[in-house]
Motif scaffolding. Structure first.
Motif, PDB file in Angstrom:
ATOM      1  N   PHE A   1       1.672   6.389  -6.858  1.00  0.00           N
ATOM      2  CA  PHE A   1       1.962   6.406  -5.413  1.00  0.00           C
ATOM      3  C   PHE A   1       2.872   7.576  -5.044  1.00  0.00           C
TER       4      PHE A   1
ATOM      5  N   SER B   1       0.143   1.120   3.222  1.00  0.00           N
ATOM      6  CA  SER B   1      -0.218  -0.091   3.970  1.00  0.00           C
ATOM      7  C   SER B   1       0.996  -1.001   4.216  1.00  0.00           C
TER       8      SER B   1
ATOM      9  N   ILE C   1       2.084   1.548  -1.675  1.00  0.00           N
ATOM     10  CA  ILE C   1       1.043   2.139  -0.833  1.00  0.00           C
ATOM     11  C   ILE C   1       1.498   2.110   0.630  1.00  0.00           C
TER      12      ILE C   1
ATOM     13  N   GLY D   1      -7.051  -5.398   2.157  1.00  0.00           N
ATOM     14  CA  GLY D   1      -5.657  -5.742   1.867  1.00  0.00           C
ATOM     15  C   GLY D   1      -4.686  -5.190   2.893  1.00  0.00           C
ATOM     16  N   THR D   2      -5.053  -4.087   3.518  1.00  0.00           N
ATOM     17  CA  THR D   2      -4.194  -3.508   4.559  1.00  0.00           C
ATOM     18  C   THR D   2      -4.176  -4.432   5.774  1.00  0.00           C
TER      19      THR D   2
ATOM     20  N   LEU E   1      -2.004  -7.405   5.163  1.00  0.00           N
ATOM     21  CA  LEU E   1      -0.580  -7.119   5.385  1.00  0.00           C
ATOM     22  C   LEU E   1      -0.259  -7.059   6.880  1.00  0.00           C
TER      23      LEU E   1
ATOM     24  N   TRP F   1      -2.983  -4.012 -14.557  1.00  0.00           N
ATOM     25  CA  TRP F   1      -3.964  -3.803 -13.483  1.00  0.00           C
ATOM     26  C   TRP F   1      -4.491  -2.370 -13.593  1.00  0.00           C
TER      27      TRP F   1
ATOM     28  N   ALA G   1      -1.515  -7.726  -4.138  1.00  0.00           N
ATOM     29  CA  ALA G   1      -2.824  -7.056  -4.213  1.00  0.00           C
ATOM     30  C   ALA G   1      -3.190  -6.649  -5.640  1.00  0.00           C
ATOM     31  N   GLU G   2      -2.179  -6.165  -6.371  1.00  0.00           N
ATOM     32  CA  GLU G   2      -2.479  -5.575  -7.683  1.00  0.00           C
ATOM     33  C   GLU G   2      -2.390  -6.592  -8.816  1.00  0.00           C
TER      34      GLU G   2
HETATM   35  C1  LIG Z   1      -0.051  -3.055  -3.447  1.00  0.00           C
HETATM   36  C2  LIG Z   1      -1.174  -2.814  -2.515  1.00  0.00           C
HETATM   37  N1  LIG Z   1      -1.129  -3.356  -1.292  1.00  0.00           N
HETATM   38  C3  LIG Z   1      -2.114  -3.164  -0.396  1.00  0.00           C
HETATM   39  C4  LIG Z   1      -3.222  -2.412  -0.686  1.00  0.00           C
HETATM   40  C5  LIG Z   1      -4.255  -2.164   0.358  1.00  0.00           C
HETATM   41  O1  LIG Z   1      -5.441  -2.790   0.082  1.00  0.00           O
HETATM   42  P1  LIG Z   1      -6.838  -2.279   0.703  1.00  0.00           P
HETATM   43  O2  LIG Z   1      -7.185  -1.010   0.019  1.00  0.00           O
HETATM   44  O3  LIG Z   1      -7.781  -3.385   0.411  1.00  0.00           O
HETATM   45  O4  LIG Z   1      -6.615  -2.101   2.167  1.00  0.00           O
HETATM   46  C6  LIG Z   1      -3.323  -1.836  -1.948  1.00  0.00           C
HETATM   47  C7  LIG Z   1      -4.496  -1.014  -2.250  1.00  0.00           C
HETATM   48  O5  LIG Z   1      -5.169  -0.833  -3.075  1.00  0.00           O
HETATM   49  C8  LIG Z   1      -2.274  -2.037  -2.891  1.00  0.00           C
HETATM   50  O6  LIG Z   1      -2.333  -1.488  -4.125  1.00  0.00           O
END
Ligand SMILES: Cc1ncc(COP(=O)(O)O)c(C=O)c1O
Length: 371
Positions: free
Chosen positions: A315, A85, A83, A57-58, A61, A283, A156-157
């Motif tokens: 967070f 990210s 987060i 997910g990072t 983004l 979630w 993501a969530e």
């Molecule tokens: C809102 C949100 N965005 C992005 C991410 C990043 O995802 P990842 O851990 O797959 O890189 C997360 C992580 O869990 C998240 O909660």
């Protein structure tokens, strides 16, 4: 007594079968057919034209922010309570995160603060859905339209959640997801970018794959990334996606059970069950301690751990992050709601593998500690 982990994924569908297919066919890299299948099925389910599967997910983004056109000096409005990210993707693209505080009830970005944060440099709003309820997307879309801003949506969530009946992840010019094992569907590590814009989709595909030139492999006009998802990951994702509705139902059952067990506890704030735009999808099952005099989240989490119950803190706000403060960012900025959430909030075991006995035991132990 057996430890209750904060998250346990559920992998009891076609995961093994599809993985076996990958192994038997030899398609294990990102070139395999499950990747395209996951992209198409996930985009269709969310009501989008294009899906681009990535390695987490990072990464989603990071590619999305660049593809949305964020460049050096561009400001992107986002919540402090999220987060890292989200902020790091903007910074890596050369942009500047501009923060808002959170709503004290839904814990999402306070959309009433967005207008005041808009300057000549603002290029986008990054809406990040937090924990169970979506950001007020109608407000975000209106502000974005009136000010000619792009919307980057981090869903993501909230895979499968809806805002006023419309899927989360269908609102952004570009929208992103994570398939980490605590998400509604998992690929181990993985992520997805969705968009209806062909140019954004093409840019994300190129960024994901080292920006190989279409006309000549191994020649590059731009620096990209290796953000590719493997066929093995996608195989798990396709099997998980088949059961997304069941997973959402289970999350809501977990949430409802905790609500029933904890609603009388005046010492804590539990998640909002529903708003006029959405029903909570839980979630994670977050709780917020109300009285600092009785101790903060760390203290209660430690006591739960001693009783064999796993938890996670909320967070840590972006404006307090040492990595940013050391760079001189967010000086003299205060976001009291985010700060309170990070100090007093944590979440209980709420993974899809959780059973009723574990929920009962968690709630009982929590009650003993907080009362
Ligand atoms: C809102 C949100 N965005 C992005 C991410 C990043 O995802 P990842 O851990 O797959 O890189 C997360 C992580 O869990 C998240 O909660």
């Amino acid at each position: 007594m057996k430890f209750i982990p904060v998250n346990e994924p559920l992998l009891d569908g076609n995961e093994k079968r599809y993985l076996q297919e990958c192994i038997e066919s030899g398609w294990i890299s990102s070139e395999g057919p499950f990747v395209r299948m996951l992209e198409e099925k996930f985009a269709e389910r969310t009501g989008r034209k294009f899906g681009i599967a990535v390695c987490n997910g990072t990464a989603a983004l990071e590619a999305a922010v660049i593809a949305a056109g964020i460049k050096k000096g561009d400001e992107v409005i986002m919540p402090s309570f999220t987060i890292i990210s989200c902020a790091s993707a903007v910074i890596r693209a050369g942009g500047i995160p501009v923060l808002t505080d959170s709503d004290p009830l839904t814990w999402n970005m306070n959309t009433d603060e967005i207008r005041n944060k808009i300057t000549k440099k603002t290029k986008a709003i990054m809406a990040v859905h937090i924990y169970g309820l979506p950001v007020e997307m109608d407000k975000v879309l209106k502000i974005a339209e009136e000010n000619n801003l792009k919307v980057i949506e981090d869903a993501a969530e909230l895979i499968g959640q809806k805002f006023r009946g419309r899927q989360c992840g269908s609102f952004g010019d570009v929208s992103t997801f994570s398939f980490y094992p605590n998400k509604h569907i998992t690929t181990g590590e993985g992520g997805m970018i969705l968009t209806d814009d062909e140019d954004i989709a093409e840019r994300c595909r190129s960024l994901r794959n080292l920006c190989f030139k279409a006309s000549r492999r191994f020649e590059h006009d731009e620096l990209g990334f290796n953000f590719r998802m493997t066929n093995l990951q996608a195989a798990v994702g396709v099997a998980q996606l088949e059961r997304l509705d069941k997973f959402i139902e289970k999350k809501r059952q977990i949430g409802k059970m905790y609500n029933d067990l904890l609603k009388e506890q005046i010492e804590i704030q539990i998640p909002v069950v529903e708003t006029d735009y959405s029903e909570n999808i839980y979630w994670v099952y977050g709780i917020l301690l109300k009285n600092k005099k009785n101790g903060n989240a760390d203290i209660v989490m430690k006591q739960l751990a001693e009783r064999g119950i796993g938890t996670r803190p909320f967070f840590y706000p972006m404006h307090l992050q040492p990595v940013f403060r050391n760079k001189g960012m967010f000086k003299n900025e205060f976001y009291p709601v985010s700060e309170n959430l990070s100090e007093m909030g944590f979440y209980l075991p709420s993974g899809l593998g959780l059973n009723e006995d574990q929920i009962l035991r968690t709630a009982e132990e929590l009650k003993k500690i907080i009362s």
